[in-house]
Enzyme design. Structure first.
Site, PDB file in Angstrom:
ATOM      1  N   GLY A   1      84.693  73.464  34.289  1.00 37.58           N
ATOM      2  CA  GLY A   1      83.236  73.472  34.505  1.00 37.58           C
ATOM      3  C   GLY A   1      82.642  74.992  34.327  1.00 37.58           C
ATOM      4  O   GLY A   1      81.720  75.263  34.470  1.00 37.58           O
TER       5      GLY A   1
ATOM      6  N   GLY B   1      79.054  75.448  33.211  1.00 37.44           N
ATOM      7  CA  GLY B   1      78.019  75.033  34.212  1.00 37.44           C
ATOM      8  C   GLY B   1      77.531  76.337  34.800  1.00 37.44           C
ATOM      9  O   GLY B   1      77.789  77.395  34.287  1.00 37.44           O
ATOM     10  N   GLN B   2      76.594  76.107  35.841  1.00 38.53           N
ATOM     11  CA  GLN B   2      75.850  77.205  36.354  1.00 38.53           C
ATOM     12  C   GLN B   2      76.902  78.368  37.099  1.00 38.53           C
ATOM     13  O   GLN B   2      76.433  79.383  36.798  1.00 38.53           O
ATOM     14  CB  GLN B   2      74.870  76.677  37.429  1.00 38.53           C
ATOM     15  CG  GLN B   2      73.843  77.751  38.113  1.00 38.53           C
ATOM     16  CD  GLN B   2      73.318  77.248  39.475  1.00 38.53           C
ATOM     17  OE1 GLN B   2      73.634  76.485  39.914  1.00 38.53           O
ATOM     18  NE2 GLN B   2      72.276  78.318  39.636  1.00 38.53           N
TER      19      GLN B   2
ATOM     20  N   ARG C   1      81.195  68.750  29.059  1.00 36.76           N
ATOM     21  CA  ARG C   1      79.835  68.408  28.602  1.00 36.76           C
ATOM     22  C   ARG C   1      79.024  69.617  28.655  1.00 36.76           C
ATOM     23  O   ARG C   1      79.471  70.807  29.090  1.00 36.76           O
ATOM     24  CB  ARG C   1      79.281  67.445  29.810  1.00 36.76           C
ATOM     25  CG  ARG C   1      79.942  66.469  30.153  1.00 36.76           C
ATOM     26  CD  ARG C   1      78.949  65.106  29.749  1.00 36.76           C
ATOM     27  NE  ARG C   1      79.660  64.011  29.578  1.00 36.76           N
ATOM     28  CZ  ARG C   1      79.301  62.825  30.385  1.00 36.76           C
ATOM     29  NH1 ARG C   1      78.415  62.887  30.948  1.00 36.76           N
ATOM     30  NH2 ARG C   1      80.005  61.678  30.137  1.00 36.76           N
TER      31      ARG C   1
ATOM     32  N   ASP D   1      88.784  67.323  29.437  1.00 36.09           N
ATOM     33  CA  ASP D   1      88.229  66.254  30.164  1.00 36.09           C
ATOM     34  C   ASP D   1      88.833  66.180  31.618  1.00 36.09           C
ATOM     35  O   ASP D   1      90.014  65.777  31.667  1.00 36.09           O
ATOM     36  CB  ASP D   1      88.164  64.838  29.584  1.00 36.09           C
ATOM     37  CG  ASP D   1      87.716  63.738  30.457  1.00 36.09           C
ATOM     38  OD1 ASP D   1      87.287  64.118  31.318  1.00 36.09           O
ATOM     39  OD2 ASP D   1      87.625  62.696  29.741  1.00 36.09           O
TER      40      ASP D   1
ATOM     41  N   TYR E   1      77.430  62.627  46.218  1.00 35.85           N
ATOM     42  CA  TYR E   1      78.098  64.072  46.160  1.00 35.85           C
ATOM     43  C   TYR E   1      78.195  64.643  47.532  1.00 35.85           C
ATOM     44  O   TYR E   1      79.612  65.000  47.454  1.00 35.85           O
ATOM     45  CB  TYR E   1      76.721  64.987  45.710  1.00 35.85           C
ATOM     46  CG  TYR E   1      77.199  66.391  45.417  1.00 35.85           C
ATOM     47  CD1 TYR E   1      77.851  66.740  44.581  1.00 35.85           C
ATOM     48  CD2 TYR E   1      76.402  67.521  46.311  1.00 35.85           C
ATOM     49  CE1 TYR E   1      78.153  68.296  44.376  1.00 35.85           C
ATOM     50  CE2 TYR E   1      76.728  68.846  45.941  1.00 35.85           C
ATOM     51  CZ  TYR E   1      77.465  69.099  45.008  1.00 35.85           C
ATOM     52  OH  TYR E   1      77.679  70.183  44.909  1.00 35.85           O
TER      53      TYR E   1
ATOM     54  N   LYS F   1      82.320  65.628  48.307  1.00 37.11           N
ATOM     55  CA  LYS F   1      82.707  66.892  48.852  1.00 37.11           C
ATOM     56  C   LYS F   1      83.459  66.822  50.144  1.00 37.11           C
ATOM     57  O   LYS F   1      84.135  67.530  50.508  1.00 37.11           O
ATOM     58  CB  LYS F   1      81.517  67.789  49.102  1.00 37.11           C
ATOM     59  CG  LYS F   1      80.738  68.251  47.756  1.00 37.11           C
ATOM     60  CD  LYS F   1      81.870  68.996  46.925  1.00 37.11           C
ATOM     61  CE  LYS F   1      81.078  69.400  45.540  1.00 37.11           C
ATOM     62  NZ  LYS F   1      82.139  70.223  44.613  1.00 37.11           N
TER      63      LYS F   1
HETATM   64  N1  SER Z   1      72.981  72.695  44.910  1.00 38.33           N
HETATM   65  C1  SER Z   1      73.495  71.636  44.994  1.00 38.33           C
HETATM   66  C2  SER Z   1      72.582  70.489  44.857  1.00 38.33           C
HETATM   67  O1  SER Z   1      71.628  70.863  44.957  1.00 38.33           O
HETATM   68  C3  SER Z   1      74.027  71.604  46.478  1.00 38.33           C
HETATM   69  O2  SER Z   1      75.405  72.046  46.551  1.00 38.33           O
HETATM   70  O3  SER Z   1      73.167  69.266  44.420  1.00 38.33           O
END
Ligand code: SER
Length: 313
Positions: A3, A6-7, A31, A48, A138, A142
């Site tokens: 990742g 990513g951010q 990605r 991947d 999500y 988690k």
């Molecule tokens: N920042 C994430 C989201 O908004 C939360 O873990 O999905």
């Protein structure tokens, strides 16, 4: 690191390369596109994470000793494609935990989220151990992921460490697909167009954190002595809680003429299911966690960073 485009990855790779050496940190992505700084400052590979053999090979071929497994679909993206959220978020965690059992991997970081909580969790001062009934896929991944980490730590002695990140506010790379994205978008739009249509209500309160605090928390957790880690699911972690309206006001004080309207969409229900404030006393006690950025310091740093980098969007 998976990742890495990513951010969090975009900002964490440079931090880890400064600590461990440029060549020691492999930025793996699938990605999107690696930030230039990440691509140019050390090794990178496409991976991947839903392909167990490829993941295993990448670890074995490089003698990896620590994995930061950040690849994920966030909350709003997960509602668009729940099947893929399950496979990416949870399937790949199981894969890397299994890899850790029979490889050179000594320590693993995997982020959890405030999304493990749900409408039946206490909304204020949400404790470390409490009711966990998430309403997003999500959050489900988690929650199950935390259980898996705890199980692998107990059963197989895997040194896996985790933080329940709040919404993360940063300027190097826009996350996309998250519910807390409005916080970052507000800065981008304020500087680009002077106005923003926010997709949650003005009075929506969520726990948020400036990226620099989140990076420091991650490094502090990963360098703490194993004996200090008493939570093997995932630690509550918090810095700030403020409303979308308070953020708009903090920006407007610095960007003259900035205007924000509030038009909630499906993400409002997700935001409403998450806590307003979090009790992170276990992180404070076990490994000395203290946030540094308040709303004003974060707003100043964000405006300066967005003006310079454009949030990589
Ligand atoms: N920042 C994430 C989201 O908004 C939360 O873990 O999905």
């Amino acid at each position: 690191m998976t990742g890495a485009a990513g951010q969090v990855g975009t900002d964490l790779v440079p931090v880890l390369r400064r600590r461990h050496g440029q060549e020691a940190v492999i930025a793996a992505w699938h990605r999107g596109r690696l930030a230039d700084e990440v691509a140019e400052s050390g090794p990178a590979m496409e991976l991947d994470v839903t392909d167990p053999a490829a993941f295993q090979d990448a670890v074995a071929a490089n003698g990896i000793t620590q994995v930061y497994h950040l690849a994920t679909l966030l909350s709003a993206a997960g509602e668009t494609d729940p099947d893929r959220a399950w496979t990416v978020n949870l399937g790949s965690l199981r894969t890397v935990l299994d890899i850790a059992r029979r490889s050179t991997v000594e320590r693993l970081f995997w982020p959890s989220s405030i999304a493990v909580f749900g409408p039946t969790s206490p909304r204020h001062g949400t404790p470390q151990e409490t009711v966990l009934e998430p309403t997003t896929m999500y959050g489900v991944t988690k929650l199950a992921g935390e259980a898996l980490c705890r199980y692998y730590a107990l059963r197989f002695g895997i040194d896996v460490r985790s933080l329940r990140y709040p919404g993360l506010v940063s300027y190097s790379r826009f996350s996309g697909g998250g519910t807390t994205d409005y916080s970052v978008e507000m800065f981008l739009h304020a500087l680009r167009t002077g106005s923003y249509r926010c997709f949650v209500r003005e009075d929506t309160v969520l726990p948020l954190m400036f990226m620099e605090d989140a990076l420091r928390a991650t490094v502090e957790l990963m360098t703490a002595p194993a004996a200090a880690i008493t939570v093997r699911g995932s630690y509550n972690l918090t810095a700030l809680s403020f409303t979308a309206g308070e953020l708009a006001a903090a920006i407007a004080r610095r960007v003259p003429g900035f205007s924000c309207t509030f038009e909630p969409d499906f993400r409002q229900a997700i935001a409403d299911s998450w806590p307003a404030t979090i009790d992170d006393s276990r992180a404070r006690r076990d490994w000395g966690w203290r946030p540094r950025f308040d709303l004003d310091a974060m707003t100043d740093a964000m405006l300066e960073g967005v003006a310079r980098l454009g949030a990589g969007a």
